[in-house]
Every structure is written in C-alpha cells, then in structure tokens.
Design an enzyme around this catalytic site. Structure first.
Site, PDB file in Angstrom:
ATOM      1  N   TYR A  51       0.742  -1.245   0.118  1.00 42.81           N
ATOM      2  CA  TYR A  51       0.198  -0.018  -0.005  1.00 42.81           C
ATOM      3  C   TYR A  51       0.787   1.344   0.036  1.00 42.81           C
ATOM      4  CZ  TYR A  51      -3.708  -3.234   1.561  1.00 42.81           C
ATOM      5  OH  TYR A  51      -4.556  -4.266   1.628  1.00 42.81           O
ATOM      6  N   LYS A  76       1.595  -6.716   5.733  1.00 44.91           N
ATOM      7  CA  LYS A  76       1.535  -7.772   4.895  1.00 44.91           C
ATOM      8  C   LYS A  76       2.455  -7.949   4.233  1.00 44.91           C
ATOM      9  CE  LYS A  76      -3.491  -7.010   4.200  1.00 44.91           C
ATOM     10  NZ  LYS A  76      -3.607  -5.762   4.288  1.00 44.91           N
ATOM     11  N   HIS A 109       0.699 -11.881   1.939  1.00 37.89           N
ATOM     12  CA  HIS A 109      -0.395 -11.140   1.339  1.00 37.89           C
ATOM     13  C   HIS A 109      -0.946 -11.774   0.098  1.00 37.89           C
ATOM     14  CE1 HIS A 109      -1.581  -6.578   0.190  1.00 37.89           C
ATOM     15  NE2 HIS A 109      -2.632  -7.368  -0.005  1.00 37.89           N
TER      16      HIS A 109
HETATM   17  N1  LIG Z   1      -5.507  -9.090   1.618  1.00 37.53           N
HETATM   18  C1  LIG Z   1      -5.783  -8.275   0.405  1.00 37.53           C
HETATM   19  O1  LIG Z   1      -5.490  -8.945  -0.685  1.00 37.53           O
HETATM   20  C2  LIG Z   1      -6.905  -7.094   0.420  1.00 37.53           C
HETATM   21  C3  LIG Z   1      -7.372  -6.897  -0.815  1.00 37.53           C
HETATM   22  C4  LIG Z   1      -8.302  -5.764  -0.725  1.00 37.53           C
HETATM   23  C5  LIG Z   1      -8.547  -4.971   0.547  1.00 37.53           C
HETATM   24  N2  LIG Z   1      -7.798  -5.483   1.720  1.00 37.53           N
HETATM   25  C6  LIG Z   1      -8.029  -4.627   2.817  1.00 37.53           C
HETATM   26  O2  LIG Z   1      -9.568  -4.472   3.128  1.00 37.53           O
HETATM   27  C7  LIG Z   1      -9.737  -3.031   3.140  1.00 37.53           C
HETATM   28  C8  LIG Z   1     -10.964  -2.709   2.816  1.00 37.53           C
HETATM   29  O3  LIG Z   1     -11.304  -3.089   1.482  1.00 37.53           O
HETATM   30  P1  LIG Z   1     -11.151  -2.049   0.241  1.00 37.53           P
HETATM   31  O4  LIG Z   1     -10.459  -0.980   0.580  1.00 37.53           O
HETATM   32  O5  LIG Z   1     -11.253  -2.842  -1.165  1.00 37.53           O
HETATM   33  O6  LIG Z   1     -12.826  -2.022   0.271  1.00 37.53           O
HETATM   34  P2  LIG Z   1     -14.209  -1.462   1.187  1.00 37.53           P
HETATM   35  O7  LIG Z   1     -14.028  -1.379   2.440  1.00 37.53           O
HETATM   36  O8  LIG Z   1     -15.071  -2.750   0.858  1.00 37.53           O
HETATM   37  O9  LIG Z   1     -14.892  -0.293   0.560  1.00 37.53           O
HETATM   38  C9  LIG Z   1     -14.227   0.986   0.436  1.00 37.53           C
HETATM   39  C10 LIG Z   1     -15.157   1.971  -0.354  1.00 37.53           C
HETATM   40  O10 LIG Z   1     -16.306   2.231   0.579  1.00 37.53           O
HETATM   41  C11 LIG Z   1     -16.682   3.475   1.144  1.00 37.53           C
HETATM   42  N3  LIG Z   1     -17.135   3.611   2.355  1.00 37.53           N
HETATM   43  C12 LIG Z   1     -16.716   3.245   3.645  1.00 37.53           C
HETATM   44  N4  LIG Z   1     -17.534   3.411   4.585  1.00 37.53           N
HETATM   45  C13 LIG Z   1     -18.456   4.342   3.973  1.00 37.53           C
HETATM   46  C14 LIG Z   1     -19.519   4.525   4.477  1.00 37.53           C
HETATM   47  N5  LIG Z   1     -20.167   4.652   5.831  1.00 37.53           N
HETATM   48  N6  LIG Z   1     -20.708   5.235   3.613  1.00 37.53           N
HETATM   49  C15 LIG Z   1     -20.350   5.082   2.370  1.00 37.53           C
HETATM   50  N7  LIG Z   1     -19.252   4.804   1.846  1.00 37.53           N
HETATM   51  C16 LIG Z   1     -18.269   4.078   2.338  1.00 37.53           C
HETATM   52  C17 LIG Z   1     -14.909   4.018   0.881  1.00 37.53           C
HETATM   53  O11 LIG Z   1     -15.313   5.591   0.768  1.00 37.53           O
HETATM   54  P3  LIG Z   1     -14.676   6.620   1.445  1.00 37.53           P
HETATM   55  O12 LIG Z   1     -13.174   6.293   1.635  1.00 37.53           O
HETATM   56  O13 LIG Z   1     -15.035   7.724   0.914  1.00 37.53           O
HETATM   57  O14 LIG Z   1     -15.336   6.574   2.962  1.00 37.53           O
HETATM   58  C18 LIG Z   1     -14.462   3.347  -0.089  1.00 37.53           C
HETATM   59  O15 LIG Z   1     -14.940   4.006  -1.480  1.00 37.53           O
HETATM   60  C19 LIG Z   1      -8.553  -2.506   2.278  1.00 37.53           C
HETATM   61  O16 LIG Z   1      -8.442  -0.982   2.666  1.00 37.53           O
HETATM   62  C20 LIG Z   1      -7.568  -3.353   2.933  1.00 37.53           C
HETATM   63  O17 LIG Z   1      -6.973  -2.923   4.158  1.00 37.53           O
HETATM   64  C21 LIG Z   1      -7.030  -6.551   1.426  1.00 37.53           C
END
Ligand SMILES: NC(=O)c1ccc[n+]([C@@H]2O[C@H](COP(=O)([O-])OP(=O)(O)OC[C@H]3O[C@@H](n4cnc5c(N)ncnc54)[C@H](OP(=O)(O)O)[C@@H]3O)[C@@H](O)[C@H]2O)c1
Length: 285
Positions: A51, A76, A109
């Site tokens: 990241y 990770k 990861h």
């Molecule tokens: N291990 C892996 O391979 C892997 C892969 C993907 C993700 N991850 C981890 O999981 C975390 C979350 O996944 P993600 O980043 O893919 O997406 P997510 O959490 O599923 O969705 C993020 C989106 O939701 C919005 N959001 C959050 N809270 C909200 C609310 N209360 N109301 C409206 N919109 C809201 C955010 O916008 P705003 O920012 O504007 O709030 C952003 O656009 C990552 O940051 C990472 O730490 C790990």
C-alpha cells in the site's frame, strides 16, 4: 460497542473485532486517518507493504494518543516475496518503515505474486520459505501473530502440513453476495480466524437495491448491514475509509440481522464487476 470487542487468536492474542482498512489511503493522508480512527475508538489498523503507507500508519499509531500496546497493527509481506532470505529482510524492512518495535500481525499477502495470480503455479515451496521467516520472527518476538491472505484450501494445507506454527489468520475477500462458505468453514475448523477484506465489495455493494432494501428494514445503512453481516459469520471486517463520519457510522452496528435475512444476504447475486477495481487480480477471478 463493537470497537471494544475482540476475538482471541488461538495463541491467546486478542484482536479487535473491527479493523480500519487503509488500501488507497496515501502515506500522508493515512497519518490523520489513523489519528481520527483512534480518536473514535478504533484500535486495529490494516496496512501492507504494497500500500506504500506503512510509514504513515506507524506515524499515526505513535501520534494518536493511544498506548502502543492498545493498538493492533497488521501488515502484509509483499505477494512477490517467495524466498526465506528475502522474507527475513522484508519483515525487518516493515518494522523499520513502520517505526515500531513489534508488529501485531503479519500475513503473506497472497499465495502467488500478483502478476501470476491467475496462473496455475501454486508457489508451494516459496510460501513454505516465506512462512519459515514469519515463524522465526514470531518466535523472536518481532511479530505477535502471523497469518496468510487470499489462501485457498490447498495453499493452507501446504503450510499446515509443514509448519511449526499454524497460521492464526486468513484474510480473504468476503462480503454480502460473495461469501466463500466452504473456505470460511475450513479455516474456522482449523482454529484460523477469517478476516473479511473489502466488506463493501470496494463500494460496489452500495449499488445493490436488494441489499439496500434489507438495510432500510433495519433502519441502518448498507455499510452497517455489511459489517454486521460479517460479524454474525464470526468474520473480522476491515472497512476502508479516511472519512471520520464513515468511520463512526461503520462502528455503529449494535443490531441483529435475522437468520432468514442472513441466508438471503448470503445468496444475493454475486458481484461480477468491481468497476475500476476489476483490474486488480483479487477481483478478477
Ligand atoms: N488482503 C488483500 O488482498 C486485500 C485486498 C483488498 C482489500 N484489503 C483490505 O481490506 C480493506 C477494505 O477493502 P477495500 O478498500 O477494497 O474496500 P471496502 O472497504 O469494501 O470499500 C471501501 C469503499 O467504501 C466507502 N465507504 C466506507 N465507509 C463508508 C460509509 N460508511 N458510507 C459510504 N461509503 C463508505 C469508501 O469510501 P470513503 O473512503 O469515501 O469512505 C470506499 O470507496 C482494504 O483497505 C485493505 O486494508 C485486503
């Protein structure tokens, strides 16, 4: 209040039930995001070498006003690292970049380098090598717990059949409409905590009218329904946001989804198109 609740890993380490995801929060903005989150009551931050924001996360953790031992920091090991020697150096690299004396959880990861994610080669030997480096750092007290991410059953078995320390966590894509039940059950049977990444399907879930209707029935937002859904499956959700209002909303999940609605949500038509994120291999399967 969910922010005060923890799961206990099999080695006795307590891990806060709700974590803050930080993918796509840049290294400058993440400092304030971590401080805001800690101020609201979050005690668990999820970052990764990939990241590019580990130093900002570490800075935020040190400046947030909460004692280090009360914060839980996950990072990770980069998906491309599949040798013992590189993994040893990379673990020390994360400690240095974060500026922390220890990391609460470090996970591989991905079983495959991202550029090879959709290919058949399983990298079993490389993962055993990376795992050996994590085990050693764990035994040396540099890491309080260790785990994996994006590991399917065969990837897990490869580690379970050869390890001296079993993974404590598997972080996988899991959200309403995309709930890999068999994989979740397999992990949980082995005593491995499943963390749910992208609990909002990277935002795509907000477009689903059937899910919105259920949220409305409970008088909650889709984000709250999505987090509560994960918790009721004993998963640890990692919603990403840098917006303090969203952080607050996402932590207000003091309601119960009925069993009937849980079944409905498990079977909502799976998201096929993750929009601009479809280009990332984890969404492109
Ligand atoms: N291990 C892996 O391979 C892997 C892969 C993907 C993700 N991850 C981890 O999981 C975390 C979350 O996944 P993600 O980043 O893919 O997406 P997510 O959490 O599923 O969705 C993020 C989106 O939701 C919005 N959001 C959050 N809270 C909200 C609310 N209360 N109301 C409206 N919109 C809201 C955010 O916008 P705003 O920012 O504007 O709030 C952003 O656009 C990552 O940051 C990472 O730490 C790990």
């Amino acid at each position: 209040m969910i922010l005060e609740e923890t799961y206990t890993l099999y080695n006795g380490v307590k891990i806060p039930k709700l974590g803050l995801g930080t993918w796509f929060i840049n290294n400058n903005d993440v400092v304030q995001a971590v401080k805001d989150a800690a101020g609201i009551g979050y005690r668990h931050i999820d970052t990764a070498q990939a990241y590019g924001n580990e130093s900002g996360v570490g800075e935020g953790v040190k400046a947030c006003g909460v004692k280090r031992e009360e914060m839980f920091v996950t990072t990770k090991l980069a998906a491309e690292i599949k040798s013992y020697k590189e993994a040893v150096a990379s673990i020390d690299g994360s400690l240095k970049t974060l500026g922390l004396d220890y990391i609460d959880l470090m996970i591989i990861h991905s079983p495959k380098p991202w550029a090879k994610f959709l290919e058949d080669e399983p990298y079993f030997e490389g993962n055993r090598e990376a795992w050996r480096a994590l085990e050693e750092a764990y035994k040396a007290g540099k890491l309080r717990s260790i785990g994996v991410s994006n590991f399917q059953k065969a990837d897990l078995d490869n580690i379970l059949n050869s390890c001296s320390v079993k993974p404590m966590v598997n972080q996988i894509l899991a959200h309403i409409s995309n709930t890999p039940k068999e994989l979740i059950r397999y992990n949980q049977e082995k005593g491995i905590l499943v963390e749910a990444y992208s609990p909002f399907g990277h935002g795509e879930l907000f477009k689903n009218s059937e899910v919105a209707a259920i949220a409305e029935k409970y008088g909650v937002s889709v984000s709250q329904l999505a987090i509560r859904y994960c918790l009721q499956l004993d998963l640890l959700p990692l919603p990403k946001t840098a917006n303090p209002q969203h952080m607050k909303t996402n932590a207000e999940v003091d309601f119960v989804i009925s069993e009937e609605d849980m079944e409905f949500l498990k079977n909502v038509q799976q998201i096929e198109d993750y929009g601009e994120h479809s280009k990332f291999p984890v969404y492109g399967k």
